[in-house]
Every structure is written in structure tokens, then in C-alpha cells.
Scaffold this active site. Sequence first.
Site, PDB file in Angstrom:
ATOM      1  NE  ARG A  83      -3.469   4.722   7.814  1.00 24.59           N
ATOM      2  CZ  ARG A  83      -2.423   5.127   7.088  1.00 24.59           C
ATOM      3  NH1 ARG A  83      -1.304   4.434   7.113  1.00 24.59           N
ATOM      4  NH2 ARG A  83      -2.496   6.230   6.373  1.00 24.59           N
ATOM      5  CG  ASN A 160       0.228   7.427   3.885  1.00 28.55           C
ATOM      6  OD1 ASN A 160       0.013   7.198   5.072  1.00 28.55           O
ATOM      7  ND2 ASN A 160       1.452   7.447   3.376  1.00 28.55           N
ATOM      8  CD  GLU A 161       3.564   9.551   5.913  1.00 28.17           C
ATOM      9  OE1 GLU A 161       4.447   9.677   5.043  1.00 28.17           O
ATOM     10  OE2 GLU A 161       3.718   8.877   6.946  1.00 28.17           O
ATOM     11  CE1 TYR A 229       7.592   5.164  11.661  1.00 27.33           C
ATOM     12  CE2 TYR A 229       6.174   6.863  10.722  1.00 27.33           C
ATOM     13  CZ  TYR A 229       6.457   5.525  10.955  1.00 27.33           C
ATOM     14  OH  TYR A 229       5.608   4.557  10.484  1.00 27.33           O
ATOM     15  CD  GLU A 256       3.097   5.381   8.808  1.00 23.49           C
ATOM     16  OE1 GLU A 256       4.231   5.706   8.419  1.00 23.49           O
ATOM     17  OE2 GLU A 256       2.079   5.451   8.106  1.00 23.49           O
ATOM     18  CD1 TRP A 285       6.005   0.694   8.840  1.00 31.32           C
ATOM     19  CD2 TRP A 285       3.894   0.994   8.197  1.00 31.32           C
ATOM     20  NE1 TRP A 285       5.947   0.379   7.516  1.00 31.32           N
ATOM     21  CE2 TRP A 285       4.652   0.567   7.086  1.00 31.32           C
ATOM     22  CE3 TRP A 285       2.529   1.230   8.022  1.00 31.32           C
ATOM     23  CZ2 TRP A 285       4.100   0.382   5.829  1.00 31.32           C
ATOM     24  CZ3 TRP A 285       1.989   1.046   6.771  1.00 31.32           C
ATOM     25  CH2 TRP A 285       2.766   0.630   5.691  1.00 31.32           C
TER      26      TRP A 285
END
Length: 541
Positions: A83, A160-161, A229, A256, A285
Site C-alpha cells: 500500500r 485514507n481514514e 489499533y 492497517e 503498518w
Amino acid sequence: MRRPLAAAATGTALAVCAAFLAGAPQAQAADTTAGFHVQDGRLLDAGGKDFVLRGVNHAHTWYPGRTAQALKDIKAQGANSVRVVLATGDQWTRNDAADVAGVVSQCKANRLVCILEAHDTTGYGEAGAAAPLSKAVDYWLGVKSALVGQEKYVLVNIGNEPYGNTGHTSWTADTKTAIGRLRAGGIDHTLLVDAPNWGQDWSFTMRDNAAGVFAADPDRNTVFDIHMYGVYDTAAEVSDYVDHFVAARLPLVIGEFGNMHSDGDPDEDAIMATAQARGIGYLGWSWSGNGGGVEYLDLVQGFDATRMTTWGQRLFDGADGIKATAKEAGVFSDGGDTTAPTAPGTPTASDTTASSVRLSWPAATDDTGVTGYDVVRVSGSTETTVATSATTGATVTGLSPNTTYTFAVYARDTAGNRSPRSATVTAATRPGSTTGACSVSYRLSDWGSSFNADVTVRNTSAQAVDGWTLDFSFPAAQRINSVWNARATQSGSAVHVTDESWTKTIPAAGSVGFGFNASSTPGTNGVPAAFVLNGTTCTVS
């Protein structure tokens, strides 16, 4: 999540892609079999074979000089995908179409599926500098030339996010709109859409609206990307989230994740085991270059593949890790063209001005045909793509006067394979002339949603200007569509204009003119506040 890179001041780690899972609605409009596509909740390659992403993230936009070696090293560790973090120009320096084409070529040369991600949307609504998804769509349409024809090798991660922890209820409508605009603009690739809440979807906004978003894609070729996360610190939380998508027969990717983080301790063992058991992809990541207190997310230290971190050892060599579970994409192993062209001949320089140089080179050869060339500026171990051409020549513009540059050329074939680099050539720009006093007039013909601007640049000094650049910023969300009598590039609101060969000289007490057509939001148009000619601020008349 918030981002950790030293170059980016926000906190978590960047997103990556992973492969997909269970079925989405079976309708599959358009012919997606020319590239990756979703069918029955699975990601299939162009040959119709199941493909599970196993790879890592690489922050190309902050470390472009590291990309060539990083991709080689990532492949050597067994990954089948990477990525790649790109910038739209709204927060960080824009990666243009030539640069994107170069990244894609390097991915293919290393037999890696390339997931391209626009990073400037990170935390929109909470992070003040973040761009909305609409700006990411503008970016992808602006680099479309680097994407079309690469559907077998490239997946497009729209943004992204795209929301932080505020305003995330807009995610559904904005994502549907973004998908529709990309499809209407001719982007037929598999699309990845990131979750809100810094990618972690603790509000379940993506989970609970995924079916409607998938159905809004006329190609039915969208994959959902969750970042795991601190929210996912137990095996139960990991499996519960994943299994909602499995039960709904919607494609999911763990784009991720890490082995620790400032917002909690993610359960990487459960993440990898669940992904393997469900047959979905993951991308860890990140390869290297993290900062801001999250250096522990580096898989290798200092971009050195011989200095693997504990996290890198876990991801590559541990249970359910990349080496044990990754399989190369069929497009590389089932007879696809992976033979690169020969290197172009040594370039020569001519027609040098204070701001440009003309390069020519002997043609490269290839078994399926050379389709284009990438011209790079070489500075030590760093390369920067400065021009692309379909012929054996290109003019490099935007150079500084009285400066020596080194250039080289790569060739590309019909499959996107990139050749070895040509020998280099060194060229020095002419001293040019110092720009004295100047003035600019900017005349609008405004029709609401579009307008023409006629720009006159006057040299009010007693010395001719030989070669010029003009910089200004739009007052709102204007976007240039076409230009005449000059060349222009745009990054966010900033516009950089360079001369054409027939407008490069501004006589003493004389002027040159150029114009452009652009789009705008009704009621927001206006004259830029300042114009800078060759570094000198001009008066506005």
C-alpha cells in the site's frame, strides 16, 4: 487513527490494504474482468482467481527516494502487495501523474500488487488541515493517465481514514458520491474505502452502512478497509467486527494494523489469525520512517532490510505471517508480460533556456512495444520524475537559471513494465535575466460554475525577461481545466505557470499574455491576491 510519521504531525499509523472477504450483492455491472474485481464477497484477479492481500504500507510521498529499494526489499520478505501512500497536494506535496506511473511500474517490476492511497483526507472533520473525499476524487481524476490500463495491477484506495471522531455521520453519503464520481470519470479499478473514526470505525458507521455503499457502486467493485489499533485489543472485538461483514457477504480488508499503539495494545495475533481463518487480506503498518513517538511501528530500522524490528519479525516470520501465507498474484505467475523494455539510449540536451531544457534519446525496445518514457532528475540516490513522453524526446520546464542538472530516462511497455535506467546526461540552464518590476492584470469572464481568465504579464523594467514562471493562489476552490499560451500545474489552490517557447521572452517595457478555463463554485470566484514572477512580487492592475 491519528498518524505517526515524522513528516505528518497527526497521530496513528497509515492505512494499507488487505484482501477481501465474503460476498457482496452479486450484481456486477460493467466488465470488471479486465482487472481485479469483487465476486461473491471475494477479491478475484483478472484471471478470476481468488487473491488475498498480504503486504505492508510504504510512505512514498515522504520518502520517494527510498521507494525503489523498499519495494525490492518488501518483495524479498515474501509480500504480494504494498500500500503506497500518496499526497493530493492539499496537505503534502502532490504526487503527480508521472510520479504515480513510476510507482506503478516499480510495483510491477517487483511483482507486487499496488494499492494507491490518497493520504490528505486523514482525520477530516477533526484534523484541521485534512481534505474532504471530494478533493481525493479530484486527485484521482487528475492522475487518471497513470491509472487507466493498470486495472490488473492497481487498486485505488480513495482516501485514507476520511473522517476523525467528529462529523463521521457524513461518511456514508460522501463515500457514495466519491464512488459515483470516480466511476463516471472512467476509473474502473477495484476501489477501497476506509472507515471513519481514524479508520477504526468504533461508531460502526461503515459496518452498518456498508451494504448501501456497495450497492451504490455501479460496478459492484468496492472493498471496505478497516484499520485495527487500540480499539481492537481483544480477539473477540477482532472476530466480531470481521464476522459482521462475513455474515453480510460484504468484502472486507484489514488495511492497517500494528503490534502496539498509543491508543491501546492491538491484538496482532488475533488480527492475523482471524484474517487467515476467514481468508481476508491484511497489510501491516509500516515498512520504515515512522516518527513522533511511534517509531516502534517500523518493520525495519532506517529502511535497512537487514535490521528487522520485533514487529517486522512478527509480521513476516511469525504464525499466520506474510512468508507463510502470501501467494503471488496470478497476473505475475500465470504468463502475464513481466519482461521490461531495454534501457533507452543516452539522452542529449539541447534548446537550453534559463528555465527549461530539451532532452532527446535513442529508443528502447520491447517484445510487446514501448508505450512511453519517464524523464527523471537525478540527485545522488534520489530520483524525481520531471516529464513523461510518448516519443523519444521531452522538454523539462520549471528549472532554475544558471543551475546544473542531471537527467536520465526510463521506458515503459504496454503492460507497464519499467526498463533499467538510461545513462545520465548533465545540462546547465542559462543565466537568464533578473526580473525587475512587473505588473499583472487578471480579467475574468465568469459564468458561475466555470470561467475564463485572461492574464497579462507586463515587464515594467528596462531589461528583457528570458524565461519566466508565475505563481499565484486562487481565492477559493477553483480548478484549472485548460490553458493556452502557457503551461500550468495546480496543487490545492496554488497555481504554477511556466512559459511556452513562443511566450518565454517578455521584452523590456513589454508584455505577454495567456489564459485558462477553470471551474468554480458560484459566488466564490475572484482575483488572486498576489502574483510572483520569477520570485518577484508584481503589482496587480
